[in-house]
Design a protein around this motif. Structure first.
Motif, PDB file in Angstrom:
ATOM      1  N   VAL A 253       0.858  -1.178   0.000  1.00  0.00           N
ATOM      2  CA  VAL A 253       0.000   0.000   0.000  1.00  0.00           C
ATOM      3  C   VAL A 253       0.896   1.230   0.000  1.00  0.00           C
ATOM      4  O   VAL A 253       1.873   1.274   0.731  1.00  0.00           O
ATOM      5  CB  VAL A 253      -0.896   0.025   1.259  1.00  0.00           C
ATOM      6  CG1 VAL A 253      -1.536   1.391   1.442  1.00  0.00           C
ATOM      7  CG2 VAL A 253      -1.963  -1.046   1.171  1.00  0.00           C
ATOM      8  N   ASN A 254       0.600   2.186  -0.838  1.00  0.00           N
ATOM      9  CA  ASN A 254       1.361   3.430  -0.803  1.00  0.00           C
ATOM     10  C   ASN A 254       0.750   4.413   0.174  1.00  0.00           C
ATOM     11  O   ASN A 254       1.380   4.866   1.095  1.00  0.00           O
ATOM     12  CB  ASN A 254       1.448   4.052  -2.200  1.00  0.00           C
ATOM     13  CG  ASN A 254       2.744   3.657  -2.882  1.00  0.00           C
ATOM     14  OD1 ASN A 254       3.452   2.781  -2.408  1.00  0.00           O
ATOM     15  ND2 ASN A 254       3.038   4.296  -3.977  1.00  0.00           N
ATOM     16  N   LYS A 255      -0.513   4.759  -0.063  1.00  0.00           N
ATOM     17  CA  LYS A 255      -1.167   5.685   0.857  1.00  0.00           C
ATOM     18  C   LYS A 255      -2.321   4.959   1.526  1.00  0.00           C
ATOM     19  O   LYS A 255      -3.198   4.410   0.849  1.00  0.00           O
ATOM     20  CB  LYS A 255      -1.663   6.915   0.098  1.00  0.00           C
ATOM     21  CG  LYS A 255      -1.960   8.085   1.040  1.00  0.00           C
ATOM     22  CD  LYS A 255      -2.723   9.154   0.329  1.00  0.00           C
ATOM     23  CE  LYS A 255      -1.815  10.325  -0.022  1.00  0.00           C
ATOM     24  NZ  LYS A 255      -2.549  11.309  -0.857  1.00  0.00           N
ATOM     25  N   ALA A 302       1.494  -1.250 -10.960  1.00  0.00           N
ATOM     26  CA  ALA A 302       2.890  -0.984 -11.327  1.00  0.00           C
ATOM     27  C   ALA A 302       3.222   0.437 -10.931  1.00  0.00           C
ATOM     28  O   ALA A 302       2.910   1.390 -11.637  1.00  0.00           O
ATOM     29  CB  ALA A 302       3.093  -1.187 -12.824  1.00  0.00           C
ATOM     30  N   CYS A 303       3.853   0.563  -9.773  1.00  0.00           N
ATOM     31  CA  CYS A 303       4.105   1.896  -9.218  1.00  0.00           C
ATOM     32  C   CYS A 303       5.360   2.504  -9.836  1.00  0.00           C
ATOM     33  O   CYS A 303       6.327   1.800 -10.107  1.00  0.00           O
ATOM     34  CB  CYS A 303       4.261   1.798  -7.708  1.00  0.00           C
ATOM     35  SG  CYS A 303       4.525   3.399  -6.951  1.00  0.00           S
ATOM     36  N   VAL A 304       5.336   3.811 -10.028  1.00  0.00           N
ATOM     37  CA  VAL A 304       6.533   4.482 -10.568  1.00  0.00           C
ATOM     38  C   VAL A 304       7.718   4.374  -9.620  1.00  0.00           C
ATOM     39  O   VAL A 304       8.846   4.611 -10.010  1.00  0.00           O
ATOM     40  CB  VAL A 304       6.283   5.978 -10.875  1.00  0.00           C
ATOM     41  CG1 VAL A 304       5.275   6.143 -11.987  1.00  0.00           C
ATOM     42  CG2 VAL A 304       5.866   6.738  -9.648  1.00  0.00           C
ATOM     43  N   GLU A 305       7.460   4.021  -8.361  1.00  0.00           N
ATOM     44  CA  GLU A 305       8.565   3.876  -7.412  1.00  0.00           C
ATOM     45  C   GLU A 305       9.334   2.585  -7.628  1.00  0.00           C
ATOM     46  O   GLU A 305      10.292   2.298  -6.917  1.00  0.00           O
ATOM     47  CB  GLU A 305       8.042   3.919  -5.976  1.00  0.00           C
ATOM     48  CG  GLU A 305       7.639   5.312  -5.572  1.00  0.00           C
ATOM     49  CD  GLU A 305       6.699   5.315  -4.394  1.00  0.00           C
ATOM     50  OE1 GLU A 305       6.358   4.235  -3.893  1.00  0.00           O
ATOM     51  OE2 GLU A 305       6.309   6.416  -3.988  1.00  0.00           O
ATOM     52  N   GLY A 388       0.485   2.638 -11.748  1.00  0.00           N
ATOM     53  CA  GLY A 388      -0.186   2.563 -10.450  1.00  0.00           C
ATOM     54  C   GLY A 388      -0.844   3.868 -10.023  1.00  0.00           C
ATOM     55  O   GLY A 388      -1.944   3.861  -9.475  1.00  0.00           O
ATOM     56  N   VAL A 389      -0.189   4.981 -10.294  1.00  0.00           N
ATOM     57  CA  VAL A 389      -0.740   6.270  -9.852  1.00  0.00           C
ATOM     58  C   VAL A 389      -2.097   6.557 -10.474  1.00  0.00           C
ATOM     59  O   VAL A 389      -2.844   7.392  -9.972  1.00  0.00           O
ATOM     60  CB  VAL A 389       0.191   7.467 -10.173  1.00  0.00           C
ATOM     61  CG1 VAL A 389       1.429   7.436  -9.333  1.00  0.00           C
ATOM     62  CG2 VAL A 389       0.539   7.531 -11.631  1.00  0.00           C
ATOM     63  N   LEU A 390      -2.419   5.879 -11.579  1.00  0.00           N
ATOM     64  CA  LEU A 390      -3.706   6.127 -12.238  1.00  0.00           C
ATOM     65  C   LEU A 390      -4.772   5.112 -11.825  1.00  0.00           C
ATOM     66  O   LEU A 390      -5.887   5.149 -12.319  1.00  0.00           O
ATOM     67  CB  LEU A 390      -3.538   6.097 -13.763  1.00  0.00           C
ATOM     68  CG  LEU A 390      -2.538   7.104 -14.362  1.00  0.00           C
ATOM     69  CD1 LEU A 390      -2.512   6.989 -15.878  1.00  0.00           C
ATOM     70  CD2 LEU A 390      -2.896   8.532 -13.959  1.00  0.00           C
TER      71      LEU A 390
END
Ligand SMILES: Nc1nc2c(c(=O)[nH]1)N[C@H]1C(S)=C(S)[C@@H](COP(=O)(O)O)O[C@H]1N2
Ligand SMILES: [Mo]
Length: 404
Positions: A253-255, A302-305, A388-390
């Motif tokens: 989980v990111n946020k 797929a997260c940019v991180e 992922g951000v989208l």
């Protein structure tokens, strides 16, 4: 009147005219004549490292540019919904080559840093300009690599700028300076790589040993981080800040909902997903959503991180919701809006290719269980071949537009 060739020659003369050398008394410390005795440093070593670094930078630049276009699509750019994992692959390659660059760049800088203390410091205007362009290249390359590592480690405090925007702008600076550098150094590199070396057998062994060490270090960095996106290697990912299988429901989980400030609204029994179109509007509660036809898709975040992980998502097809407000599927563009009130990732746009795709879901379940609050309960977007951000979490509103 002076003729053009004469003027050009004069200009070239001024450009390359020797400048007076500074007084010898300044030649101290690192500027001393035999300050760098290492026989390991050679044009051949620097050229070999340079070629490897050039390839890594090119891959990084192209995959980064692609990611930028997907996230900020200009009118002429269309990003397909298939293959499902293309964005994941490109982003994984971007981060892997970027991380492998760390030992390469370190060795390359080590092999040339004695040039910083060259005597005389500048021989001509041309030489000064060339040195300045190398300074820009080194600064931009370090900025990119350090910033990328900080981003992968999710440590944003040292970066007082929006990471992806700064990373993108400086990428152009770095690639421009790199092209100038390659243009200037190509003859020397070709000569150094072509010439049967005049190095002694023991120097050759040391150079090969150093290159082997750098290659091993790059390999080790890759092996201990690439597991954040290549699932079978996740056990080796000891240096990766994220493990793709650690988190609620087996997914990172990111946020969290807490941090996004959406927990109360997401858990409210009066929750409704609002779908609006040019000619209509409908509201669906959780029971309504579950009563619609359910579909399952195996899709990655797929997260940019640099981490990515696949989940088995179930829910309603986005295109079925679009049909509820009567918009022609071939021309529908959708904006999804989160319950989150502020934040960069609270909305995203879904273009026609993704709206049409049967794998694009408003997901209600993950791995067979209701979505965890931190994965976007009550409903989140999940679409194939999308960053992922989208993949917006905690959906509150779906706005359908007729494009063109
Ligand atoms: N509303 C909202 N959706 C969001 C985010 C966010 O901050 N807010 N983060 C995005 C990012 S950066 C990623 S990588 C994925 C992560 O999804 P996960 O937490 O379910 O793994 O959600 C995306 N969806
Ligand atoms: Mo992300």
């Amino acid at each position: 009147m002076t003729s053009r060739p004469t003027r050009l020659r004069r200009l070239a003369g001024w450009w390359q005219a020797p400048l007076p050398a500074p007084p010898q008394v300044l030649r101290r410390g690192p500027l001393r004549p035999d300050r760098f005795p290492s026989r390991l440093r050679s044009t051949r070593l620097t050229s070999q490292l340079g070629v490897a670094l050039g390839v890594a930078f090119a891959v990084c630049f192209l995959t980064g540019l692609l990611s930028h276009l997907v996230l900020n699509p200009p009118g002429w750019f269309g990003w397909p919904a298939r293959p499902v994992g293309l964005y994941r692959f490109a982003q994984g390659l971007h981060v892997a080559t970027g991380l492998a660059t760390v030992p390469l760049l370190g060795a390359k800088l080590w092999s040339v840093y004695h040039h910083l203390f060259r005597w005389p410091p500048v021989r001509s205007i041309a030489h000064a300009v060339e040195r300045a362009s190398v300074a820009v290249l080194v600064a931009a390359a370090l900025f990119q690599v350090v910033g990328g590592v900080l981003n992968v480690s999710r440590w944003y405090a040292p970066m007082p700028y929006f990471f992806t925007a700064g990373h993108y702008r400086v990428a152009w600076l770095a690639i421009g300076a790199l092209l100038v550098h390659v243009g200037v150094q190509l003859p020397a590199v070709r000569a150094a790589l072509a010439r049967p070396t005049d190095e002694s057998p023991s120097d050759r062994l040391s150079r090969r040993g150093l290159l082997g060490g750098v290659a091993a270090a790059a390999g080790l960095v890759t092996l201990t981080t690439v597991g954040q996106t290549v699932r079978p290697l996740s056990g080796l990912a000891v240096l990766a800040p994220r493990r793709p299988d650690v988190g609620p429901q087996g997914l990172p989980v990111n946020k969290t909902a807490q941090r996004a400030g959406v927990a109360v609204r997401a858990l409210d029994p009066a929750y409704r997903l609002v779908v609006t179109g040019p000619a209509g509007r409908t509201e669906l509660d959780l029971a309504d959503l579950h009563a619609l036809e359910q579909h399952t898709a195996q899709l990655p975040i797929a997260c940019v991180e640099g981490w990515s992980a696949t989940g088995r998502w179930s829910g309603v097809r986005l295109r079925d919701l679009v049909a509820l407000v009567g918009v022609d599927l071939d021309r529908a563009t959708v904006v999804v809006e989160s319950l989150e009130e502020v934040g960069r990732y609270r909305t995203s746009t879904v273009g026609p290719a993704h709206v049409r795709d049967p794998l694009t879901l408003v997901a209600l379940r993950l791995g067979g269980a209701p979505l965890h609050l931190d994965h976007g309960f009550p409903a989140r977007l999940i679409a194939p071949n999308r960053p992922g951000v989208l993949q917006t979490k905690w959906l509150g509103r779906i706005i359908v537009r007729q494009s063109r």
